[in-house]
Design a protein around this motif. Structure first.
Motif, PDB file in Angstrom:
ATOM      1  N   GLY A 123       0.652  -1.287   0.075  1.00 11.00           N
ATOM      2  CA  GLY A 123      -0.032  -0.150   0.032  1.00 11.00           C
ATOM      3  C   GLY A 123       0.899   1.121  -0.117  1.00 11.00           C
ATOM      4  O   GLY A 123       0.354   2.434   0.160  1.00 11.00           O
ATOM      5  N   TYR A 124       2.227   1.375  -0.311  1.00 10.76           N
ATOM      6  CA  TYR A 124       2.831   2.493  -0.279  1.00 10.76           C
ATOM      7  C   TYR A 124       3.911   2.022  -1.073  1.00 10.76           C
ATOM      8  O   TYR A 124       4.549   1.043  -1.524  1.00 10.76           O
ATOM      9  N   VAL A 125       4.833   3.285  -1.671  1.00 11.61           N
ATOM     10  CA  VAL A 125       6.226   3.101  -2.414  1.00 11.61           C
ATOM     11  C   VAL A 125       6.988   4.043  -1.531  1.00 11.61           C
ATOM     12  O   VAL A 125       6.703   5.192  -1.310  1.00 11.61           O
ATOM     13  N   ASP A 126       8.334   3.574  -1.409  1.00  9.49           N
ATOM     14  CA  ASP A 126       9.224   4.489  -0.733  1.00  9.49           C
ATOM     15  C   ASP A 126      10.232   5.309  -1.597  1.00  9.49           C
ATOM     16  O   ASP A 126      10.611   4.500  -2.673  1.00  9.49           O
ATOM     17  N   GLY A 137      -1.779   6.149  -0.047  1.00 10.81           N
ATOM     18  CA  GLY A 137      -2.989   6.538  -0.843  1.00 10.81           C
ATOM     19  C   GLY A 137      -3.092   5.605  -2.174  1.00 10.81           C
ATOM     20  O   GLY A 137      -2.390   4.959  -2.388  1.00 10.81           O
ATOM     21  N   LEU A 138      -4.267   5.877  -2.937  1.00  7.86           N
ATOM     22  CA  LEU A 138      -4.674   5.314  -3.987  1.00  7.86           C
ATOM     23  C   LEU A 138      -3.760   5.655  -5.067  1.00  7.86           C
ATOM     24  O   LEU A 138      -3.614   6.807  -5.563  1.00  7.86           O
ATOM     25  N   ASN A 188       1.184   3.503 -12.939  1.00  6.20           N
ATOM     26  CA  ASN A 188       1.987   4.504 -13.328  1.00  6.20           C
ATOM     27  C   ASN A 188       2.654   5.276 -12.397  1.00  6.20           C
ATOM     28  O   ASN A 188       3.748   5.726 -12.361  1.00  6.20           O
ATOM     29  N   ASP A 189       1.440   5.511 -11.520  1.00  2.00           N
ATOM     30  CA  ASP A 189       1.831   6.715 -10.337  1.00  2.00           C
ATOM     31  C   ASP A 189       2.967   5.638  -9.601  1.00  2.00           C
ATOM     32  O   ASP A 189       3.967   6.538  -8.921  1.00  2.00           O
ATOM     33  N   ALA A 190       2.735   4.580  -9.248  1.00  2.76           N
ATOM     34  CA  ALA A 190       3.489   3.823  -8.289  1.00  2.76           C
ATOM     35  C   ALA A 190       5.019   3.739  -8.794  1.00  2.76           C
ATOM     36  O   ALA A 190       6.031   3.736  -8.069  1.00  2.76           O
ATOM     37  N   THR A 191       4.906   3.837 -10.295  1.00  2.00           N
ATOM     38  CA  THR A 191       6.483   3.766 -10.762  1.00  2.00           C
ATOM     39  C   THR A 191       7.083   5.114 -10.948  1.00  2.00           C
ATOM     40  O   THR A 191       8.412   5.244 -11.194  1.00  2.00           O
ATOM     41  N   ASN A 192       6.107   6.173 -11.309  1.00  2.00           N
ATOM     42  CA  ASN A 192       6.593   7.323 -11.453  1.00  2.00           C
ATOM     43  C   ASN A 192       7.040   8.310 -10.415  1.00  2.00           C
ATOM     44  O   ASN A 192       7.945   9.036 -10.378  1.00  2.00           O
TER      45      ASN A 192
END
Length: 462
Positions: free
Chosen positions: A345-348, A357-358, A362-366
């Motif tokens: 549920g997160y990326v650091d 958050g949601l 693409n968000d998670a990698t960018n």
DNA sequence: GGAACTCGCCAC
DNA sequence: AAACGTGGCGAGTTCC
């Protein structure tokens, strides 16, 4: 140094960043108020002239008859209603809410000559109302003090407002000259700009460690030229202007969109239409931008591609090669990163921040790339600010644009300022953050003493 | 008469 | 399977 998520180091980066940015805000930028007033007056005259000509046209008279109130050429709703509801033209493109679009590309597609008046007016109004009036509104005694925010952006980048210093025109030469022509250094000083080269690409490589990408970065081999050759069936020749245009097309129409998460269909449309100047259906001889003694349509047809669908298929194959072979490790990293997010549920970020958050794939990698790249700039900004304080220099930092720092430099201090900037941005930063496993580089641009920001030129280091 | 929305467009 | 990331801001419009 190993930085943990939500760490004290992360806190201090923003704390010290806020203080350094506040000093830049306080320093401010000189604006020529007389120039602003003159330009606004002349632009208004030009806009009025275009407005009168437009109102003499048959197109406008028809528009007038079709609705109760007087048509407003600046109203996209009124224009959309007239074009797509009254005149029953099929919208080439729709907006997010499903209405027929009236943006620049769409209106150009319609091939209605009178609409050029509307487009020309829009462009001049943008310059006048957003930029010149914006500077005028915010200036006090000939100085503006743009704000730089660290607390507003999801990715941990910065934003700027009152006025926004981060979106002043650059690519459009006319808009660039008019808007940047209002901005000056202190008397006897000169504006100096330092940009990190390909910062996000390099920071991305710190995360995915793709060997092919690392090799491109370390050798300086031209990735965009390679993609241009593959997409357009050419052997890249840097001395040919048409080759360089197609290299830019490959870079901005394929490579970067793919990195951000776009896919071949959008790239095909964008490359063919906006860069190639080709129609979206079947192609004929003599269409598109020049390629050698030929045109792009002839060149592509000679290689078996004679319409947009064939071009899409071609790009689909190139995309598969791009992610499946060339940057295989990069693709695997994206996949791993996305699964990590789905699970936890997160990326650091490497800089000690956490995105929660949601998030889309693409968000998670960018986000981690965009945020950490900006943090490199912020770290350099803080150190340069400290250095200037310590040395008691007359030179100031006056702003920041994501991967660039803008100085108001004193000529006597220029040589040392440039030298120290290279040291801090390219040598000290990777020593501080050992996750930076790629070389960093910067470019400089400079204006003459007492010259406006419109007079910027490349600074060649000896 | 202001808040909130849409659209378009500028930057990285 | 899905399908370009982040902002600010002006004008027009609608709603309260």
């Amino acid at each position: 140094m190993n930085i943990h998520p939500n760490s004290l180091e992360a806190y201090y980066l923003l704390h010290n960043g806020t203080l350094a940015l506040a000093r830049a805000e306080n320093n401010g930028i000189r604006v020529d108020v007389q120039y602003l007033e003159n330009k606004i007056f002349h632009l208004t005259r030009k806009i009025d002239r275009l407005d009168r000509k437009f109102k003499e046209s048959k197109f406008y008279k028809d528009w007038e008859k079709s609705q109760e109130k007087e048509p407003n050429p600046n109203s996209s709703i009124q224009l959309s209603t007239f074009l797509y509801d009254e005149k029953k033209i099929k919208p080439p493109k729709t907006t997010a809410t499903g209405r027929g679009s009236t943006d620049k590309d769409t209106l150009a597609d319609l091939n209605i000559p009178e609409l050029n008046y509307v487009l020309d007016m829009r462009k001049l109004k943008k310059i006048r109302d957003t930029y010149l009036e914006g500077f005028l509104k915010e200036q006090v005694d000939g100085w503006i003090h743009p704000f730089f925010n660290l607390h507003l952006v999801t990715t941990y980048r910065s934003s700027s407002d009152r006025p926004n210093f981060q979106n002043i025109p650059k690519r459009d030469k006319e808009a660039m000259k008019i808007t940047r022509g209002a901005l000056y250094p202190r008397k006897g000083h000169q504006l100096l700009e330092v940009d990190y080269g390909a910062l996000e690409v390099r920071i991305a490589a710190c995360y995915h460690k793709d060997p092919v990408m690392l090799k491109y970065i370390e050798t300086g081999h031209d990735m965009h030229a390679d993609m241009m050759e593959q997409i357009f069936f050419l052997k890249y020749d840097r001395s040919k202007p048409d080759h360089n245009r197609l290299r830019s097309a490959a870079k901005n129409g394929f490579v970067f969109p793919e990195f951000y998460g776009d896919y071949y269909k959008n790239c095909a449309t964008y490359l063919a239409k906006d860069w190639g100047k080709l129609p979206l259906g079947k192609w004929k001889s003599g269409q598109g931008v020049p390629v050698g003694d030929d045109f792009l349509s002839d060149h592509l047809m000679a290689n078996g591609i004679s319409n947009i669908f064939a071009f899409e298929k071609h790009l689909k194959v190139i995309e598969q090669d791009f992610w499946g072979r060339r940057f295989k490790r990069y693709a695997r990293w994206q996949e791993r990163w996305w699964r990590q997010y789905q699970k936890e549920g997160y990326v650091d970020l490497y800089t000690g921040f956490r995105c929660q958050g949601l998030l889309s794939r693409n968000d998670a990698t960018n986000y981690p790339i965009q945020g950490a790249a900006f943090h490199c700039l912020l770290w350099s900004f803080i150190e340069l600010d400290k250095l200037i304080q310590r040395k008691g220099w007359k030179s100031r930092i006056i702003g920041q644009i994501h991967d660039a720092i803008i100085f108001d430099a004193h000529p006597d201090e220029l040589d040392e300022l440039v030298k120290e900037t290279v040291r801090i941005t390219c040598d000290e930063l990777p020593k501080t953050w050992d996750w930076i496993n790629v070389p960093l580089s910067v470019d400089f641009e400079i204006c003459d003493v007492d010259a406006s920001w419109a007079e910027k030129k490349e600074l060649v280091l000896t």
